[in-house]
Design an enzyme around this catalytic site. Sequence first.
Site, PDB file in Angstrom:
ATOM      1  N   GLU A  59       0.819  -1.211   0.000  1.00 59.05           N
ATOM      2  CA  GLU A  59       0.000   0.000   0.000  1.00 59.05           C
ATOM      3  C   GLU A  59       0.854   1.262   0.000  1.00 59.05           C
ATOM      4  O   GLU A  59       0.431   2.300  -0.496  1.00 59.05           O
ATOM      5  CB  GLU A  59      -0.917   0.009   1.220  1.00 59.05           C
ATOM      6  CG  GLU A  59      -1.965  -1.081   1.193  1.00 59.05           C
ATOM      7  CD  GLU A  59      -2.701  -1.170   2.516  1.00 59.05           C
ATOM      8  OE1 GLU A  59      -3.458  -0.229   2.835  1.00 59.05           O
ATOM      9  OE2 GLU A  59      -2.491  -2.157   3.256  1.00 59.05           O
ATOM     10  N   SER A 118       1.451 -10.644   3.463  1.00 59.67           N
ATOM     11  CA  SER A 118       1.436  -9.947   4.758  1.00 59.67           C
ATOM     12  C   SER A 118       2.191 -10.749   5.809  1.00 59.67           C
ATOM     13  O   SER A 118       3.024 -11.604   5.491  1.00 59.67           O
ATOM     14  CB  SER A 118      -0.015  -9.750   5.219  1.00 59.67           C
ATOM     15  OG  SER A 118      -0.599 -11.003   5.537  1.00 59.67           O
TER      16      SER A 118
END
Length: 264
Positions: A83, A206
Site C-alpha cells: 500500500e 502480509s
Amino acid sequence: MSKSAELTALIRDRAGAEALAYGLILGSGLGHLAEQVDGVAIDYADLPGFPHAGVSGHNPKLVVGQLGGTRVAVFGGRSHYYESGRADAMRLPLEVLAELGAEAVLATNAAGSLRADMPTGSLMLLSDHINFSGLNPLIGEPTDRRFVPMGDAHDPAIRSALREAARAEDVDLHEGVYAWYSGPSFETPAEIRAIRTLGADAVGMSTVPEVILARFLGLKAAAISTITNMAAGLSDEAISHEHTKAMAPLGAAKLEKVLTRFLN
Ligand code: HPA
C-alpha cells in the site's frame, strides 16, 4: 510523549487500563471475529498513525475487550507493504500493543496454497516463514536491537496450544512454511514453482513483517493462514482479490473456533 505512548493513553482512556494478553491481527475477509469481542471499538481514524486507508475486505477498527475469557486487542485491518512501499507500516500498532501490556500477537491472513493436500478452505499454522520479498521492517532502525534472532519466531508453546485448540474443536490444522511475496500483483506460476522448490507451503502478502516487528518489540508471535485459493499455476481456480474475499469465510468459521478455544 512518543506517538505510541499517546495512543496507548488514548486507548486506555476509552477501553480501560487493564493489561492485555494478546493482540489479534485479522486478515482479508476474516473481520467477523472482531464482532465477537465484548469490549470497546475504536476506529483507526481516531488513532493517528493507524492504517485507516486499508484494503477492501478489512475492517479498520481496534476492538479491545474480552474474547474467550481473555483480554485482547483485535486489529480489524492491517497495512501491507504494497500500500505504501513501507515494510514497517504496522510498527506503530504493534508498538502500541506492546505498551498495552500484550504478551503475544496472533496474526491471521488469507493465503494461496502450494500443496494439493491443503485445498481452498484449509487452515495452516505457520511453522516458519520465508521472507521472499527481501524487504525488512527494521531497515533504518538505528539501534543494535535491529539484529533480531528469528530462530523461534513462530513461538513453539503458542503453536502447540493452537494445535491443541484445533484438536479440541475437531478442526484440521495443517502446518507449514509461509512465503512473503510483496504483492500487490499475484505471483506467476514460475514464481510459485520457485518458492515451492525453496520449501514454501503457502504464499501471501502480509504477516512476515509483523512477525519480525513483534519479535523486535519483545512480543511472542504466531500466525494462521486461511487458504483461499491454490497458488498460481496449480489449478484452474480463479486468482483475484474478489475470490480471496469470497473464499475467506470458508476457513474463517474454523479459525474463529480455534482462536476462541485457544483464548479459553
Ligand atoms: N498469493 C498471494 N497472496 C494471496 C494469495 C495468493 O495466491 N491468496 C490470498 N492471498
